[in-house]
Design a protein around this motif. Structure first.
Motif, PDB file in Angstrom:
ATOM      1  N   GLU A 223      -2.827  -1.321   6.380  1.00 33.94           N
ATOM      2  CA  GLU A 223      -2.554  -2.743   5.879  1.00 33.94           C
ATOM      3  C   GLU A 223      -2.494  -3.663   6.959  1.00 33.94           C
ATOM      4  O   GLU A 223      -2.893  -4.950   6.760  1.00 33.94           O
ATOM      5  CB  GLU A 223      -1.498  -2.714   4.815  1.00 33.94           C
ATOM      6  CG  GLU A 223      -0.136  -2.591   5.544  1.00 33.94           C
ATOM      7  CD  GLU A 223       0.858  -2.593   4.426  1.00 33.94           C
ATOM      8  OE1 GLU A 223       1.984  -3.324   4.478  1.00 33.94           O
ATOM      9  OE2 GLU A 223       0.787  -1.756   3.537  1.00 33.94           O
TER      10      GLU A 223
ATOM     11  N   THR B 160       0.717  -1.222   0.204  1.00 39.51           N
ATOM     12  CA  THR B 160       0.018  -0.154   0.180  1.00 39.51           C
ATOM     13  C   THR B 160       0.924   1.168   0.241  1.00 39.51           C
ATOM     14  O   THR B 160       2.001   1.220   0.518  1.00 39.51           O
ATOM     15  CB  THR B 160      -0.998   0.104   1.299  1.00 39.51           C
ATOM     16  OG1 THR B 160      -0.020   0.136   2.306  1.00 39.51           O
ATOM     17  CG2 THR B 160      -1.712  -1.032   1.456  1.00 39.51           C
TER      18      THR B 160
ATOM     19  N   VAL C 249      -4.405   4.780   0.899  1.00 34.64           N
ATOM     20  CA  VAL C 249      -4.337   3.916   2.147  1.00 34.64           C
ATOM     21  C   VAL C 249      -3.580   4.903   3.371  1.00 34.64           C
ATOM     22  O   VAL C 249      -2.562   4.982   3.340  1.00 34.64           O
ATOM     23  CB  VAL C 249      -3.750   2.477   2.041  1.00 34.64           C
ATOM     24  CG1 VAL C 249      -3.863   1.593   3.437  1.00 34.64           C
ATOM     25  CG2 VAL C 249      -4.396   1.697   1.049  1.00 34.64           C
TER      26      VAL C 249
END
Length: 231
Positions: A137, A109, A132
């Protein structure tokens, strides 16, 4: 969230190619890591042969794998590989699932890459997801990513190795990169994933994080600590 980048590595441990779209099946991203460098049937990787990262693996319009612009089975490609991997190295084609280090896909990400503060190519992801926040994540294992008709299972955080210490442009090594991943990120960065339902993914496609009850396939040949053999 959206698909920011797509990457394929036609030759394992060589530099990869950025794609605008790709087909994903249970075997992962089509054409990924199908050519390997080996010595007496043991696969050689950039973990011990850092110079492999200085060679480029690409795919031409006919689907042929190239090394620095030449067909992988051209004798000149073998010469390039032997120069960095040893005189007894050669090249082989193998498309079995054990060719992957862990699972068929690695997803990173932009938030994770920003937190690392280094070029994301060091992580060798297949997919980079954009928009993100931070290290979000790290809470994704056990869930799934839906991208159009494609569903990707998220298994675990990827334990990182010495390959992250090699600059993708200069080839210079900086061991502090891996030390920092160990010190600040528990030795892990990016996500081990697999394809639960295949489909075509395009750069810019929206990505949705969903709850799903999925069972990951068997892991690849390196997670058990034993290098796989190439026929």
């Amino acid at each position: 969230m959206y698909v920011k980048q797509l990457w394929r590595y036609p030759v394992k441990s060589l530099r990869g190619e950025m794609l605008t779209q790709a087909e994903f099946t249970a075997g992962g991203l089509g054409g990924d890591r199908v050519i390997h460098v080996r010595r007496r049937n043991q696969v050689l990787t950039a973990r011990t042969r850092h110079g492999l990262l200085g060679l480029a693996g690409t795919t031409d319009q006919e689907g042929r794998v190239l090394i620095n612009g030449r067909p992988w089975d051209d004798p000149r490609s073998a010469d390039l590989v032997r120069f960095v991997a040893g005189a007894d190295a050669d090249l082989a084609c193998h498309a079995g699932p054990e060719r992957f280090d862990v699972l068929p896909l690695l997803v990173a990400t932009d938030g994770g890459i920003d937190a690392l503060g280094r070029d994301g190519r060091r992580l060798r992801p297949n997919i980079v997801i954009g928009a993100v926040p931070g290290l979000a994540e790290r809470d994704w294992p056990g869930r799934a990513l839906r991208i159009g008709e494609t569903l990707l299972g998220v298994d675990s955080l990827r334990g990182r190795c010495v390959v992250t210490t090699i600059d993708p442009d200069t080839g210079r090594q900086d061991l502090e990169v891996l030390r920092r991943i160990i010190r600040e990120f528990d030795g892990t960065m990016a996500l081990n994933c697999w394809v639960a339902h295949g489909g075509r993914i395009r750069q810019g496609d929206p990505v949705e994080l969903v709850d799903a009850s999925l069972e990951a396939p068997d892991a690849g040949g390196w997670i058990r600590g034993v290098p796989y053999l190439v026929p």
